[in-house]
Design an enzyme around this catalytic site. Structure first.
Site, PDB file in Angstrom:
ATOM      1  N   GLY A  44       0.731  -1.385   0.089  1.00 56.11           N
ATOM      2  CA  GLY A  44      -0.048   0.010   0.078  1.00 56.11           C
ATOM      3  C   GLY A  44       0.842   1.408   0.141  1.00 56.11           C
ATOM      4  O   GLY A  44       0.209   2.407  -0.377  1.00 56.11           O
ATOM      5  N   GLU A  99       3.869   4.103   5.536  1.00 57.35           N
ATOM      6  CA  GLU A  99       2.801   3.339   5.524  1.00 57.35           C
ATOM      7  C   GLU A  99       1.407   3.842   4.933  1.00 57.35           C
ATOM      8  O   GLU A  99       1.700   5.210   4.626  1.00 57.35           O
ATOM      9  CB  GLU A  99       2.186   3.015   7.085  1.00 57.35           C
ATOM     10  CG  GLU A  99       1.262   2.108   7.055  1.00 57.35           C
ATOM     11  CD  GLU A  99       1.191   0.652   6.409  1.00 57.35           C
ATOM     12  OE1 GLU A  99       1.250   0.715   5.241  1.00 57.35           O
ATOM     13  OE2 GLU A  99       0.617  -0.303   7.232  1.00 57.35           O
ATOM     14  N   ASP A 103      -5.133   2.526  10.653  1.00 61.21           N
ATOM     15  CA  ASP A 103      -6.594   2.321  10.895  1.00 61.21           C
ATOM     16  C   ASP A 103      -6.945   1.858  12.358  1.00 61.21           C
ATOM     17  O   ASP A 103      -6.731   2.926  13.329  1.00 61.21           O
ATOM     18  CB  ASP A 103      -7.245   1.392   9.926  1.00 61.21           C
ATOM     19  CG  ASP A 103      -8.493   1.270   9.820  1.00 61.21           C
ATOM     20  OD1 ASP A 103      -9.289   1.951  10.056  1.00 61.21           O
ATOM     21  OD2 ASP A 103      -9.003  -0.146   9.803  1.00 61.21           O
ATOM     22  N   LYS A 131      -7.132   7.353  10.565  1.00 57.59           N
ATOM     23  CA  LYS A 131      -8.384   7.184  10.828  1.00 57.59           C
ATOM     24  C   LYS A 131      -8.350   7.120  12.263  1.00 57.59           C
ATOM     25  O   LYS A 131      -8.715   5.874  12.668  1.00 57.59           O
ATOM     26  CB  LYS A 131      -9.075   5.850  10.059  1.00 57.59           C
ATOM     27  CG  LYS A 131      -9.479   6.066   8.716  1.00 57.59           C
ATOM     28  CD  LYS A 131     -10.647   5.122   8.304  1.00 57.59           C
ATOM     29  CE  LYS A 131     -10.366   4.394   6.845  1.00 57.59           C
ATOM     30  NZ  LYS A 131     -10.978   3.057   6.839  1.00 57.59           N
ATOM     31  N   ASP A 159      -5.897  -0.416  -1.514  1.00 62.74           N
ATOM     32  CA  ASP A 159      -6.532  -1.156  -2.206  1.00 62.74           C
ATOM     33  C   ASP A 159      -7.937  -1.919  -1.602  1.00 62.74           C
ATOM     34  O   ASP A 159      -8.363  -1.626  -0.457  1.00 62.74           O
ATOM     35  CB  ASP A 159      -5.865  -2.686  -2.519  1.00 62.74           C
ATOM     36  CG  ASP A 159      -5.872  -3.471  -1.190  1.00 62.74           C
ATOM     37  OD1 ASP A 159      -5.227  -2.698  -0.277  1.00 62.74           O
ATOM     38  OD2 ASP A 159      -6.197  -4.912  -1.022  1.00 62.74           O
TER      39      ASP A 159
HETATM   40  P1  IMP Z   1      -4.680  -1.541  11.148  1.00 64.53           P
HETATM   41  O1  IMP Z   1      -3.977  -2.529  11.410  1.00 64.53           O
HETATM   42  O2  IMP Z   1      -5.990  -1.684  11.156  1.00 64.53           O
HETATM   43  O3  IMP Z   1      -4.315   0.046  11.498  1.00 64.53           O
HETATM   44  O4  IMP Z   1      -4.673  -1.548   9.426  1.00 64.53           O
HETATM   45  C1  IMP Z   1      -3.836  -1.099   8.775  1.00 64.53           C
HETATM   46  C2  IMP Z   1      -3.999  -1.717   7.261  1.00 64.53           C
HETATM   47  O5  IMP Z   1      -5.389  -1.931   6.836  1.00 64.53           O
HETATM   48  C3  IMP Z   1      -3.437  -0.712   6.254  1.00 64.53           C
HETATM   49  O6  IMP Z   1      -2.230  -0.910   5.902  1.00 64.53           O
HETATM   50  C4  IMP Z   1      -4.170  -1.190   5.110  1.00 64.53           C
HETATM   51  O7  IMP Z   1      -3.629  -2.094   4.023  1.00 64.53           O
HETATM   52  C5  IMP Z   1      -5.602  -1.678   5.490  1.00 64.53           C
HETATM   53  N1  IMP Z   1      -6.758  -0.587   5.645  1.00 64.53           N
HETATM   54  C6  IMP Z   1      -7.359   0.243   6.576  1.00 64.53           C
HETATM   55  N2  IMP Z   1      -8.217   1.009   6.377  1.00 64.53           N
HETATM   56  C7  IMP Z   1      -8.180   1.113   5.037  1.00 64.53           C
HETATM   57  C8  IMP Z   1      -8.869   1.867   3.979  1.00 64.53           C
HETATM   58  O8  IMP Z   1      -9.744   2.545   4.306  1.00 64.53           O
HETATM   59  N3  IMP Z   1      -8.500   1.134   2.782  1.00 64.53           N
HETATM   60  C9  IMP Z   1      -7.711   0.374   2.333  1.00 64.53           C
HETATM   61  N4  IMP Z   1      -6.920  -0.313   3.168  1.00 64.53           N
HETATM   62  C10 IMP Z   1      -7.181   0.036   4.506  1.00 64.53           C
HETATM   63 MG    MG Z   2      -4.413  -3.635   2.561  1.00 65.29          MG
END
Ligand code: IMP
Ligand code: MG
Length: 185
Positions: A44, A99, A103, A131, A159
Site C-alpha cells: 500500500g 505506511e 486504521d 483514521k 486497495d
Molecule cells: P490497521 O492494522 O487496522 O491499522 O490496518 C492497517 C492496514 O489496513 C493498512 O495498511 C491497509 O492495508 C488496511 N486498511 C485500513 N483501512 C483501509 C482503507 O480505508 N482502505 C484500504 N485499506 C485500508
Molecule cells: Mg491493504
C-alpha cells in the site's frame, strides 16, 4: 469519472503531492545530519513512498517489508505475519516506517514492537492517512498526511481486494463495488 466503481475523490493527487512535500521538508529538518533507513510497507505505501523520498534531502537507504495482518476485506486482525522481512540489520539505525494508512493501529503497533527488539537508534512512523476514530490500540503516527473520517478508501496505493491501487487520488468506493465482488469470480 475515471473508474465506474468510484463514488468520489476524497483527496486529490495534487493535494497529496503538496502535503507530501510538506512532510518531506519536516523529515529533512528533523533528521538533519543523520542517515535514515526508510522502510516501506508493501504494497500500500509504494506510491506514497516514491512521492515522499524524492522530496527528502537526507542520506537515505531504502528497504521494504511485506506484512500480512491476518484478515481480509476491510478489517485487519491483531496478529502480524512477516511475509517479507527487511534484508539488513537495523541496529543503531534511524528507521522510518512508511505506511499508507493507520486504521485500528494493530499492524503498526505489532510491527514497531518487532523492529524495536532489533535495537534501532530510533523508530518513527510516517503514514499518508490516519483514521483515528477507528483506533483500538494506542498508536500515533509521527508524520501523518491526512486525517480522514471512518470511510473505506482506495487509490494512491490503497486497495480493496488488491484493486484500485493505481488510482492517482484517494477515493471513496461506491457501495456497489463492495457488493459486486462475488460477481467477478
Ligand atoms: P490497521 O492494522 O487496522 O491499522 O490496518 C492497517 C492496514 O489496513 C493498512 O495498511 C491497509 O492495508 C488496511 N486498511 C485500513 N483501512 C483501509 C482503507 O480505508 N482502505 C484500504 N485499506 C485500508
Ligand atoms: Mg491493504
Amino acid at each position: 469519472m475515471m473508474n465506474k466503481d468510484i463514488d468520489r475523490i476524497l483527496i486529490s493527487n495534487s493535494e497529496i503531492e503538496k502535503k507530501t512535500k510538506e512532510i518531506a521538508k519536516q523529515i529533512t529538518n528533523d533528521y538533519k545530519g543523520e542517515e535514515v533507513l526508510v522502510v516501506g510497507i508493501l504494497r500500500g505505501s509504494v506510491l506514497f513512498f516514491a512521492e515522499l523520498v524524492k522530496n527528502i534531502e537526507l542520506d537515505l537507504m531504502f528497504d521494504f517489508m511485506y506484512v500480512s495482518s491476518y484478515g481480509t476485506g476491510t478489517e485487519s486482525s491483531g496478529e502480524v505475519k512477516i511475509v517479507k522481512d527487511i534484508n539488513q540489520s537495523i541496529k543503531g539505525k534511524n528507521v522510518l516506517i512508511i505506511e499508507d494508512i493507520i486504521d485500528t493501529g494493530r499492524t503498526l503497533t505489532n510491527l514497531k514492537q518487532i523492529l524495536s527488539t532489533r535495537n534501532p537508534k530510533s523508530i518513527k512512523i510516517c503514514s499518508l492517512l490516519d483514521k483515528p476514530s477507528r483506533r483500538v490500540v494506542d498508536l500515533e503516527g509521527d508524520y501523518v498526511g491526512f486525517t480522514i473520517p471512518d470511510e473505506f478508501v482506495v487509490g494512491f496505493g490503497l486497495d480493496y481486494n488488491e484493486r484500485y491501487r493505481n488510482l492517482p487520488h484517494v477515493c471513496v468506493l461506491k457501495e456497489s463495488a463492495f457488493k459486486n465482488e462475488e460477481d467477478d469470480k
